[in-house]
Design an enzyme around this catalytic site. Structure first.
Site, PDB file in Angstrom:
ATOM      1  N   GLU A 240       0.886  -1.172   0.000  1.00  0.00           N
ATOM      2  CA  GLU A 240       0.000   0.000   0.000  1.00  0.00           C
ATOM      3  C   GLU A 240       0.913   1.208   0.000  1.00  0.00           C
ATOM      4  O   GLU A 240       1.523   1.544   1.013  1.00  0.00           O
ATOM      5  CB  GLU A 240      -0.920  -0.024   1.226  1.00  0.00           C
ATOM      6  CG  GLU A 240      -2.069   0.966   1.127  1.00  0.00           C
ATOM      7  CD  GLU A 240      -1.795   2.258   1.871  1.00  0.00           C
ATOM      8  OE1 GLU A 240      -1.495   3.267   1.191  1.00  0.00           O
ATOM      9  OE2 GLU A 240      -1.854   2.258   3.103  1.00  0.00           O
ATOM     10  N   CYS A 274      -2.348   8.728   3.777  1.00  0.00           N
ATOM     11  CA  CYS A 274      -2.076   8.310   2.394  1.00  0.00           C
ATOM     12  C   CYS A 274      -3.242   8.649   1.478  1.00  0.00           C
ATOM     13  O   CYS A 274      -3.038   9.031   0.320  1.00  0.00           O
ATOM     14  CB  CYS A 274      -1.765   6.817   2.344  1.00  0.00           C
ATOM     15  SG  CYS A 274      -3.079   5.746   2.964  1.00  0.00           S
TER      16      CYS A 274
END
Length: 469
Positions: A240, A274
């Site tokens: 990720e 993020c």
């Protein structure tokens, strides 16, 4: 549980090499953590491998242990939250929310089990697809949500019957070490181990031949290095990576109605998320109104130590990241951008940067094309909707995106054109434990969350049996 004294814990005589942990609100060292040696890492992974057969053997015992672990996390919430805020910087209320999410994730995956599937293909054979765990799993997590992102990795891995070796960021190791001690009260020995240290510890962990799955959250460049290291032993990888999420505002948007949601979608955790909004595209006729609404909020939000109840935004977590935020902001200003709010480091100790809203930003500026990962938000005007969608899709990232307007059907049609793993309508960066989370392009490989996260930690095992046997 007694209060956790990071300094006292770190200075027990006879311990191995240590490294300093800094409070980002003061810029001063307040604790230390062990710098794990290669031989120590080998021993940890060896013990994880030996603990694996017992852990994978009893589904009911795993469920019971994981539910007990969730209870233990909640019971230690006060100690965990305060330590998390000290080393990460976020407001204490957000640290409590992170711990609640950690416990919730343990409970969710504790109750989730893979399903055996019968295959019927016309032959006189009974074929079943069953599921088996992988073995020791390595998790490498960043400093923005140390506990929550760790749980996103260890909860499905443990529920699937794997053992786990977790390495937190060297900027935020202490709350994770405490979490490891808390989980040890509910889990069998060596099923879950936290190792701390500076590089090359992460590289050694990712490339270790005893690791069967490497799951990583962090930058694109480091993710590539993790994948290359894991390839040596053909370990599975889940990555990720970075995001540069765009928010596209439609020409029917009610600016004042969405301004608070949009602001916090960009600035929560000081922009260190993020999947935060990192670029806003507004219709040219509404651009000035959007900039003003966001700038007002940036100027009025309380910035300070996360331990102060009045604080809404804490510091940037570490000195290198503060330098990065400052660099991309100053470069944009030098290229002709204007700061409608902020645009500078705040005076005084700690790693504080003023919440910044930029306008008149060149489309090719690094603050637009790269992930700034801090309290800085560029707002860019567009002429046509096609232009806005092309710009939103025009980077190497593809984590998330959002569309904002008063007609949800129209907004959803625009969202369907975004090149990303998750798109939101009139909100952003909200996830359910039950949904998949994945990026495309440079934003990642593999899937986390929900049943997809569980199956990502399993391998299929097929059994064929003649019907007459």
């Amino acid at each position: 549980m007694p209060a956790f004294d990071a300094v006292a814990e770190a200075r027990v005589p006879g311990r191995a090499a240590r490294f300093a942990v800094v409070d980002p609100a003061t810029g001063e060292t307040f604790g230390e953590a062990p710098d794990t040696r290669p031989d120590e890492l080998d021993a940890v992974i060896g013990r994880a491998h030996r603990a694996w057969p017992g852990w994978r053997a009893d589904t009911g015992a795993r469920t019971h242990a994981l539910l007990g672990a969730a209870d233990a996390v909640e019971a230690a919430g006060g100690d965990l939250a305060r330590l998390l805020t000290r080393e990460q910087g976020k407001p204490l209320a957000e640290s409590y929310a992170e711990i609640a999410r950690t416990a919730a994730r343990l409970r969710y995956f504790a109750e989730l089990a893979p399903r055996t599937r019968r295959i019927s293909d016309g032959r006189p054979v009974r074929s079943e697809v069953r599921w088996r765990s992988l073995g020791p799993v390595a998790a490498i997590v960043p400093w923005n949500f140390p506990l929550q992102l760790a749980a996103a990795k260890f909860a499905p891995a443990l529920a699937a019957g794997n053992t786990m070796v977790l390495k937190p960021s060297p900027f935020t190791p202490l709350a994770t070490r405490l979490l490891g001690s808390v989980l040890a009260t509910a889990l069998p020995e060596d099923v879950f181990t936290v190792v701390t240290g500076r590089e090359p510890l992460g590289a050694r962990l990712a490339s270790h031949p005893g690791i069967r799955h490497v799951t990583f959250t962090g930058s694109v460049s480091t993710g590539r290095a993790v994948a290359a290291g894991a390839a040596a032993s053909l370990a599975r990888v889940t990555l990720e990576l970075g995001g540069n999420d765009a928010a596209v505002l439609l020409d029917d948007v009610d600016v004042e109605r969405i301004a608070d949601r949009l602001f916090w979608a960009a600035f929560r955790n000081c922009g260190q998320v993020c999947m935060a909004v990192k670029r806003v595209y507004a219709p040219a006729r509404l651009h000035a109104e959007v900039v003003e609404a966001l700038a007002q909020r940036a100027k009025s939000v309380v910035v300070g130590s996360g331990l102060d109840p009045a604080t809404r935004l804490g510091p940037v977590n570490n000195a290198p990241q503060l330098a990065r935020v400052r660099e991309v902001t100053e470069r944009a200003l030098a290229d002709g951008a204007r700061a409608a709010a902020g645009g500078h480091r705040l005076d005084g100790p700690g790693y504080f940067f003023a919440p910044t809203v930029l306008t008149d930003v060149p489309a090719g500026s690094a603050v637009v094309t790269e992930e700034q990962f801090g309290p800085v938000l560029p707002v860019l005007p567009y002429g046509s909707l096609d232009e806005a969608v092309d710009a939103a899709n025009g980077t190497g990232f593809g984590l998330g995106g959002s569309v904002w307007g008063t007609d949800p059907d129209r907004a959803e049609a625009v969202a369907d054109r975004l090149e990303c793993g998750t798109a939101w309508i009139n909100h952003h960066a909200e996830l359910s434990l039950a949904q998949p989370f994945a990026g495309i392009k440079d934003s990642g490989v593999g899937v986390a969350g929900g049943p997809w996260g569980l199956y990502g930690n399993l391998r299929p095992f097929v059994v064929h049996r003649p019907e007459d046997a």
